[in-house]
Every structure is written in structure tokens, then in C-alpha cells.
Design a protein around this motif. Structure first.
Motif, PDB file in Angstrom:
ATOM      1  N   UNK A  34       6.313  -7.257  -1.000  1.00  0.00           N
ATOM      2  CA  UNK A  34       4.969  -7.299  -0.452  1.00  0.00           C
ATOM      3  C   UNK A  34       4.006  -7.698  -1.567  1.00  0.00           C
ATOM      4  N   UNK A  35       3.069  -8.593  -1.257  1.00  0.00           N
ATOM      5  CA  UNK A  35       2.054  -8.997  -2.227  1.00  0.00           C
ATOM      6  C   UNK A  35       0.706  -9.088  -1.533  1.00  0.00           C
ATOM      7  N   UNK A  36      -0.342  -8.684  -2.254  1.00  0.00           N
ATOM      8  CA  UNK A  36      -1.706  -8.776  -1.728  1.00  0.00           C
ATOM      9  C   UNK A  36      -2.649  -9.044  -2.897  1.00  0.00           C
ATOM     10  N   UNK A  37      -3.509 -10.051  -2.769  1.00  0.00           N
ATOM     11  CA  UNK A  37      -4.467 -10.401  -3.810  1.00  0.00           C
ATOM     12  C   UNK A  37      -5.867 -10.361  -3.215  1.00  0.00           C
ATOM     13  N   UNK A  38      -6.810  -9.761  -3.963  1.00  0.00           N
ATOM     14  CA  UNK A  38      -8.186  -9.683  -3.490  1.00  0.00           C
ATOM     15  C   UNK A  38      -9.137  -9.564  -4.675  1.00  0.00           C
ATOM     16  N   UNK A  39     -10.417  -9.802  -4.430  1.00  0.00           N
ATOM     17  CA  UNK A  39     -11.458  -9.679  -5.447  1.00  0.00           C
ATOM     18  C   UNK A  39     -12.157  -8.336  -5.297  1.00  0.00           C
ATOM     19  N   UNK A  40     -12.509  -7.726  -6.423  1.00  0.00           N
ATOM     20  CA  UNK A  40     -13.335  -6.525  -6.379  1.00  0.00           C
ATOM     21  C   UNK A  40     -14.704  -6.947  -5.856  1.00  0.00           C
ATOM     22  N   UNK A  41     -15.342  -6.112  -5.074  1.00  0.00           N
ATOM     23  CA  UNK A  41     -16.613  -6.480  -4.441  1.00  0.00           C
ATOM     24  C   UNK A  41     -17.803  -6.449  -5.398  1.00  0.00           C
ATOM     25  N   UNK A  42     -17.623  -5.913  -6.591  1.00  0.00           N
ATOM     26  CA  UNK A  42     -18.716  -5.771  -7.541  1.00  0.00           C
ATOM     27  C   UNK A  42     -18.597  -6.788  -8.669  1.00  0.00           C
ATOM     28  N   UNK A  98     -12.168  -1.128 -13.602  1.00  0.00           N
ATOM     29  CA  UNK A  98     -12.450  -0.871 -12.186  1.00  0.00           C
ATOM     30  C   UNK A  98     -11.458  -1.604 -11.285  1.00  0.00           C
ATOM     31  N   UNK A  99     -11.009  -2.788 -11.721  1.00  0.00           N
ATOM     32  CA  UNK A  99      -9.990  -3.512 -10.956  1.00  0.00           C
ATOM     33  C   UNK A  99      -8.684  -2.742 -10.891  1.00  0.00           C
ATOM     34  N   UNK A 100      -8.259  -2.176 -12.020  1.00  0.00           N
ATOM     35  CA  UNK A 100      -7.043  -1.357 -12.027  1.00  0.00           C
ATOM     36  C   UNK A 100      -7.212  -0.124 -11.140  1.00  0.00           C
ATOM     37  N   UNK A 101      -8.368   0.511 -11.229  1.00  0.00           N
ATOM     38  CA  UNK A 101      -8.637   1.695 -10.400  1.00  0.00           C
ATOM     39  C   UNK A 101      -8.602   1.341  -8.913  1.00  0.00           C
ATOM     40  N   UNK A 102      -9.223   0.226  -8.554  1.00  0.00           N
ATOM     41  CA  UNK A 102      -9.252  -0.212  -7.154  1.00  0.00           C
ATOM     42  C   UNK A 102      -7.844  -0.537  -6.658  1.00  0.00           C
ATOM     43  N   UNK A 103      -7.049  -1.194  -7.507  1.00  0.00           N
ATOM     44  CA  UNK A 103      -5.670  -1.512  -7.128  1.00  0.00           C
ATOM     45  C   UNK A 103      -4.834  -0.261  -6.916  1.00  0.00           C
ATOM     46  N   UNK A 104      -4.984   0.728  -7.790  1.00  0.00           N
ATOM     47  CA  UNK A 104      -4.227   1.979  -7.648  1.00  0.00           C
ATOM     48  C   UNK A 104      -4.694   2.756  -6.409  1.00  0.00           C
ATOM     49  N   UNK A 105      -5.988   2.718  -6.116  1.00  0.00           N
ATOM     50  CA  UNK A 105      -6.495   3.352  -4.892  1.00  0.00           C
ATOM     51  C   UNK A 105      -5.910   2.661  -3.671  1.00  0.00           C
ATOM     52  N   UNK A 106      -5.839   1.349  -3.711  1.00  0.00           N
ATOM     53  CA  UNK A 106      -5.281   0.581  -2.615  1.00  0.00           C
ATOM     54  C   UNK A 106      -3.812   0.966  -2.385  1.00  0.00           C
ATOM     55  N   UNK A 107      -3.058   1.126  -3.478  1.00  0.00           N
ATOM     56  CA  UNK A 107      -1.660   1.555  -3.368  1.00  0.00           C
ATOM     57  C   UNK A 107      -1.564   2.930  -2.715  1.00  0.00           C
ATOM     58  N   UNK A 108      -2.418   3.855  -3.125  1.00  0.00           N
ATOM     59  CA  UNK A 108      -2.398   5.205  -2.535  1.00  0.00           C
ATOM     60  C   UNK A 108      -2.666   5.139  -1.034  1.00  0.00           C
ATOM     61  N   UNK A 109      -3.627   4.329  -0.622  1.00  0.00           N
ATOM     62  CA  UNK A 109      -3.935   4.196   0.805  1.00  0.00           C
ATOM     63  C   UNK A 109      -2.782   3.558   1.567  1.00  0.00           C
ATOM     64  N   UNK A 110      -2.165   2.558   0.985  1.00  0.00           N
ATOM     65  CA  UNK A 110      -1.029   1.872   1.628  1.00  0.00           C
ATOM     66  C   UNK A 110       0.187   2.801   1.693  1.00  0.00           C
ATOM     67  N   UNK A 111       0.436   3.556   0.623  1.00  0.00           N
ATOM     68  CA  UNK A 111       1.614   4.456   0.576  1.00  0.00           C
ATOM     69  C   UNK A 111       1.517   5.589   1.597  1.00  0.00           C
ATOM     70  N   UNK A 112       0.304   6.053   1.848  1.00  0.00           N
ATOM     71  CA  UNK A 112       0.112   7.137   2.823  1.00  0.00           C
ATOM     72  C   UNK A 112      -0.101   6.606   4.231  1.00  0.00           C
ATOM     73  N   UNK A 113       0.049   5.283   4.379  1.00  0.00           N
ATOM     74  CA  UNK A 113      -0.115   4.611   5.674  1.00  0.00           C
ATOM     75  C   UNK A 113      -1.508   4.794   6.264  1.00  0.00           C
ATOM     76  N   UNK A 114      -2.508   4.964   5.369  1.00  0.00           N
ATOM     77  CA  UNK A 114      -3.893   5.035   5.793  1.00  0.00           C
ATOM     78  C   UNK A 114      -4.380   3.653   6.196  1.00  0.00           C
ATOM     79  N   UNK A 115      -3.874   2.617   5.497  1.00  0.00           N
ATOM     80  CA  UNK A 115      -4.184   1.235   5.862  1.00  0.00           C
ATOM     81  C   UNK A 115      -2.880   0.484   6.088  1.00  0.00           C
ATOM     82  N   UNK A 116      -2.967  -0.572   6.884  1.00  0.00           N
ATOM     83  CA  UNK A 116      -1.794  -1.417   7.128  1.00  0.00           C
ATOM     84  C   UNK A 116      -2.228  -2.867   6.973  1.00  0.00           C
ATOM     85  N   UNK A 117      -1.505  -3.598   6.141  1.00  0.00           N
ATOM     86  CA  UNK A 117      -1.813  -5.009   5.921  1.00  0.00           C
ATOM     87  C   UNK A 117      -0.548  -5.805   6.160  1.00  0.00           C
TER      88      UNK A 117
END
Length: 79
Positions: free
Chosen positions: A41-49, A60-79
Motif C-alpha cells: 500500500x502506498x499513499x502520497x500527500x502534501x501537508x496542508x500547512x 510536522x510531516x513525519x508527525x502527520x504521516x505517523x498520525x495517518x498510520x495510526x488512523x489507518x491501523x485502527x481502521x478509523x480511515x479507509x483509503x
């Protein structure tokens, strides 16, 4: 100058690259990957700031990426 960094947790990887923006400041491009038996699985995006310093953008990019992983791992988001 462009700064890049990456962080790994288990089979997840977050890579960040910074780029200067036209009006001043820096933007982080975040690339998240996950290797699994069911397929990679791969996903690329820009930080909004836009950040004043490259250091802030990459951290902040690393923090956002790790937050994204946490959301994806807990199935909070689906892409």
C-alpha cells in the motif's frame, strides 16, 4: 536545499521531503507505505500547512504521516 527524513514502525514507513514554495516557506510532501502479504500500500500527500523553516516542515510531516498510520491501523480511515 531540500531536507528529507523517514521513520519506520513495523511494516509501515513514512518518508518526508520538503520543497520551497514560491511565496516563501516550505511544504512537506509525505509518502506512507505498508508492506503486507495482501499487497503493498502506498499513499502520497502534501501537508496542508506552509512552514517558515524546513526543519518545522519535515518534523510536522513525519508527525502527520505517523498520525495517518495510526488512523489507518485502527481502521478509523479507509483509503
Amino acid at each position: 536545499m531540500t531536507i528529507s527524513a523517514n521513520a519506520r514502525q513495523g511494516s509501515w514507513t513514512v518518508s518526508v521531503q520538503t520543497d520551497a514554495v514560491k511565496d516563501g516557506g516550505f511544504q512537506a510532501t509525505i509518502h506512507v507505505t505498508h508492506a503486507s502479504p495482501g499487497g503493498d500500500f502506498e499513499h502520497t500527500f502534501h501537508h496542508s500547512t506552509i512552514f517558515v523553516t524546513e526543519r518545522d516542515a519535515v518534523l510536522e510531516g513525519l508527525r502527520e504521516g505517523m498520525t495517518w498510520i495510526a488512523l489507518k491501523s485502527t481502521k478509523t480511515i479507509a483509503v
